[in-house]
Design a protein around this motif. Structure first.
Motif, short mmCIF file in Angstrom:
data_model
loop_
_atom_site.label_atom_id
_atom_site.label_comp_id
_atom_site.label_asym_id
_atom_site.label_seq_id
_atom_site.Cartn_x
_atom_site.Cartn_y
_atom_site.Cartn_z
N ASP A 192 0.83 -1.21 0.00
CA ASP A 192 0.00 0.00 0.00
C ASP A 192 0.87 1.27 0.00
O ASP A 192 1.81 1.38 0.78
CB ASP A 192 -0.91 -0.03 1.24
N GLU A 193 0.52 2.21 -0.87
CA GLU A 193 1.28 3.46 -0.94
C GLU A 193 0.95 4.40 0.21
O GLU A 193 1.70 5.33 0.51
CB GLU A 193 0.99 4.16 -2.27
N GLY A 194 -0.18 4.13 0.86
CA GLY A 194 -0.58 4.90 2.03
C GLY A 194 -0.65 6.39 1.77
O GLY A 194 -0.93 6.83 0.64
N ASP A 195 -0.40 7.18 2.80
CA ASP A 195 -0.41 8.63 2.63
C ASP A 195 1.00 9.16 2.39
O ASP A 195 1.22 10.36 2.35
CB ASP A 195 -1.02 9.31 3.88
N ARG A 196 1.98 8.22 2.24
CA ARG A 196 3.34 8.69 1.98
C ARG A 196 3.54 9.00 0.49
O ARG A 196 3.85 10.12 0.12
CB ARG A 196 4.36 7.65 2.44
N TYR A 197 3.35 7.99 -0.35
CA TYR A 197 3.51 8.20 -1.79
C TYR A 197 2.13 8.52 -2.35
O TYR A 197 1.33 7.62 -2.60
CB TYR A 197 4.08 6.97 -2.46
N VAL A 198 1.86 9.78 -2.53
CA VAL A 198 0.51 10.17 -2.96
C VAL A 198 0.48 10.40 -4.47
O VAL A 198 1.29 11.17 -5.01
CB VAL A 198 0.04 11.43 -2.20
N GLU A 199 -0.43 9.69 -5.11
CA GLU A 199 -0.62 9.87 -6.55
C GLU A 199 -1.16 11.27 -6.80
O GLU A 199 -2.23 11.62 -6.31
CB GLU A 199 -1.63 8.82 -7.05
N ILE A 200 -0.39 12.07 -7.52
CA ILE A 200 -0.91 13.41 -7.79
C ILE A 200 -1.45 13.55 -9.22
O ILE A 200 -2.40 14.26 -9.45
CB ILE A 200 0.12 14.52 -7.48
N TRP A 201 -0.84 12.86 -10.18
CA TRP A 201 -1.24 13.13 -11.57
C TRP A 201 -1.26 11.84 -12.36
O TRP A 201 -0.31 11.05 -12.31
CB TRP A 201 -0.24 14.11 -12.20
N ASN A 202 -2.33 11.65 -13.09
CA ASN A 202 -2.46 10.47 -13.94
C ASN A 202 -2.51 10.92 -15.40
O ASN A 202 -3.36 11.72 -15.77
CB ASN A 202 -3.77 9.74 -13.55
N LEU A 203 -1.57 10.42 -16.20
CA LEU A 203 -1.57 10.73 -17.64
C LEU A 203 -2.07 9.50 -18.38
O LEU A 203 -1.50 8.42 -18.26
CB LEU A 203 -0.15 11.05 -18.13
N VAL A 204 -3.16 9.68 -19.11
CA VAL A 204 -3.73 8.55 -19.86
C VAL A 204 -3.37 8.71 -21.34
O VAL A 204 -3.65 9.74 -21.94
CB VAL A 204 -5.26 8.48 -19.70
N PHE A 205 -2.76 7.66 -21.88
CA PHE A 205 -2.40 7.66 -23.30
C PHE A 205 -3.43 6.82 -24.05
O PHE A 205 -3.32 5.60 -24.14
CB PHE A 205 -1.00 7.06 -23.49
N MET A 206 -4.43 7.50 -24.57
CA MET A 206 -5.55 6.80 -25.22
C MET A 206 -5.13 6.41 -26.63
O MET A 206 -5.28 7.19 -27.55
CB MET A 206 -6.72 7.78 -25.26
N GLN A 207 -4.56 5.22 -26.78
CA GLN A 207 -3.98 4.88 -28.08
C GLN A 207 -4.64 3.70 -28.78
O GLN A 207 -4.31 3.39 -29.90
CB GLN A 207 -2.48 4.64 -27.95
N TYR A 208 -5.58 3.03 -28.08
CA TYR A 208 -6.23 1.86 -28.69
C TYR A 208 -7.74 2.02 -28.73
O TYR A 208 -8.32 2.80 -27.98
CB TYR A 208 -5.95 0.59 -27.88
N ASN A 209 -8.34 1.20 -29.57
CA ASN A 209 -9.77 1.03 -29.57
C ASN A 209 -10.01 -0.46 -29.38
O ASN A 209 -9.50 -1.28 -30.14
CB ASN A 209 -10.34 1.50 -30.92
#
Ligand code: ATP
Ligand code: MG
Ligand code: MG
Ligand code: MG
Length: 472
Positions: A192-209
């Motif tokens: 678990d990443e817990g409250d230490r490593y906090v996900e701040i930004w998600n980049l989605v590469f929409m490359q498939y259908n």
């Protein structure tokens, strides 16, 4: 740096890189009846990504109000217990509709964090999807990310899909390390990443259908969809480890603390209640501003549930009488500048909240007493509150099931949900058999009036959205 300034910097940064600044859409999705609430920045662009709608731009930037309190994304139970989850939050996002792709998206994000905001690289951690070697090479070879702060992560976290079929693709996520004094393990470690490593930004590469057989086909013009939680980046920029300790929440927390006659940071129990209340006033105020009215089903029931949870936390803090609506003004002070609809709807929001809280006040007291009684009479080794009791609380005292579950959890108990469902089904069958008009909810006349006033604004909002979907 305050939240409002980060929002402004984000919009300006991407405007300066040829992105159209598009206003936040409503929490009520206008183009997707299958979705309960707008839960990400991409929702208002869904048809653009699908190629069904064309706009006069191929790059956009938004600060989108989001709600994750129902449906597939539900963070309601996390609120107050993690440093980083809210029901209502703002998602900062930049989008490319067949314009730039992976390399530029990564470059933009990195430049915003390390140059514009000046964050030290050593505090950032990056993940890519296990099979996305292209993104890995960009991060490692071109951006020169330290391999110690880089990890490959599987599909559960790093592959995004719009649905079972349709646009999808790998993600790359950026985390901020809040330091070893907080609990949590690095991303990709399997812990678990817990409250230490906090996900701040998600980049989605929409490359498939993805087609009906599950086969992935390359999209001729891949897209970019990103999302960064404003409250999380505000915590980073304000040097605090908990989103609730930022300027976005503190005025609300202090106001609630004053009403309760307690101090924030005095005890864990009261802090949880203060944070829940600060979270919930944002969710409720924006829902009402977007035309949702408390009811017994659908979106209105989510709103009602959130109000009732807030009312219960107020009671736990020892507040007597309706208090929730008094938090609207500090919220307007904090956010009304950017979200003018909040300011315009202030009186309506206050009225709805006051009526709703007052209606619940009497049965809240009785229901809590009843629940205490039920818990006291359970055998010592009981792990569950019987479904019948949960149903009685729902039916007689207006306790949404999740409210009873929340209270149960605090006492180390769960609720017999199957038993609850059985009683609910029985009652519905009885009501059908003896349909005589009773059992219908009495909706206060005031709601109808408010609803009518609202439809005007909703309609106008929709019109202005489709007619001129941009600020600049
Ligand atoms: P988490 O794993 O922390 O629950 P997520 O992966 O569900 O986040 P995404 O769907 O990738 O989140 O949303 C993009 C960004 O929005 C996240 O990186 C985060 O900064 C922010 N975010 C997501 N959920 C919440 C929430 N409940 N409260 C505040 N911010 C959020
Ligand atoms: Mg999540
Ligand atoms: Mg995540
Ligand atoms: Mg994510």
């Amino acid at each position: 740096m305050e939240g409002a300034e980060i929002r402004r910097k984000f919009l300006e940064f991407f405007a300066g890189r040829d992105h159209e600044v598009v206003p936040s859409a409503s929490l009520v999705p206008q183009n997707d009846p299958t979705l309960l609430f707008t839960n990400a920045g991409m929702v208002q662009f869904k048809d653009v990504f699908l190629g069904r709608e064309h706009r006069g731009y191929t790059r956009a930037v938004t600060s989108q109000r989001c709600l994750r309190a129902g449906g597939k994304h539900n963070d309601l139970e996390n609120v107050g217990h993690t440093a980083r989850h809210h029901t209502f939050f703002e998602m900062l996002g930049n989008f490319s509709f067949g314009d730039y792709f992976k390399r530029e998206a990564i470059q933009h994000a990195w430049a915003f964090l390390t140059e514009e905001l000046g964050l030290p690289e050593e505090k950032l951690f990056v993940t890519v999807y296990t099979e996305d070697e292209e993104a890995a090479r960009i991060w490692l070879d071109e951006m020169h990310i330290d391999p110690e702060r880089f990890a490959y992560v599987g599909a559960a976290d790093n592959f995004w899909a719009m649905g079972d079929t349709g646009p999808c693709g790998p993600c790359s996520e950026i985390f901020y390390d809040h330091g070893p004094e907080l609990p949590g393990a690095p991303p990709g470690s399997g812990e678990d990443e817990g409250d230490r490593y906090v996900e701040i930004w998600n980049l989605v590469f929409m490359q498939y259908n993805r087609d009906g057989d599950g086969t992935l086909h390359d999209l001729p013009n891949p897209n970019i969809d990103t999302g960064m939680g404003l409250e999380r980046i505000a915590a980073v920029m304000e040097g605090v480890h908990n989103n609730f300790d930022t300027d976005l929440f503190l005025p609300l927390i202090h106001q609630a603390a004053e009403q309760a006659g307690v101090r924030y940071n005095e005890s864990d129990a009261t802090d949880v209640s203060l944070r829940v209340i600060a979270d919930h006033i944002r969710a409720c105020a924006f829902l009402i501003a977007d035309g949702v009215i408390p009811s017994n089903e659908g979106r209105g029931y989510v709103l009602r549930r959130i109000i009732r949870r807030a009312a219960r936390h107020g009671r736990m803090l020892g507040i007597q009488g309706a208090f929730f609506h008094q938090l609207v003004q500090p919220l307007v002070d904090a956010m009304g500048h950017h979200f003018t609809e909040l300011d315009e709807q202030r009186a309506t929001i206050e009225r709805v909240l006051k009526i709703e809280e007052e209606r619940f006040a009497a049965t809240l007291t009785e229901g809590l007493a009843h629940l205490d009684e039920v818990i006291r009479s359970l055998p010592a080794d009981a792990a569950q509150i019987p479904g019948e009791a949960a149903f009685r609380l729902y039916d007689t005292y207006g306790f949404p099931l999740d409210l009873t579950e929340d209270i149960a959890r605090e006492r180390g108990l769960s609720v017999d949900n199957a038993g609850f469902d059985e009683h609910m089904a029985e009652q519905k069958a009885r009501a059908r058999a003896s349909w005589g008009g009773s059992g219908e909810e009495q909706v206060p006349q005031a709601y109808y009036e408010l609803l009518e006033n609202h439809q005007g604004t909703e309609f106008l909002g929709y019109q202005s959205l489709s007619a001129e979907a941009s600020l600049g």
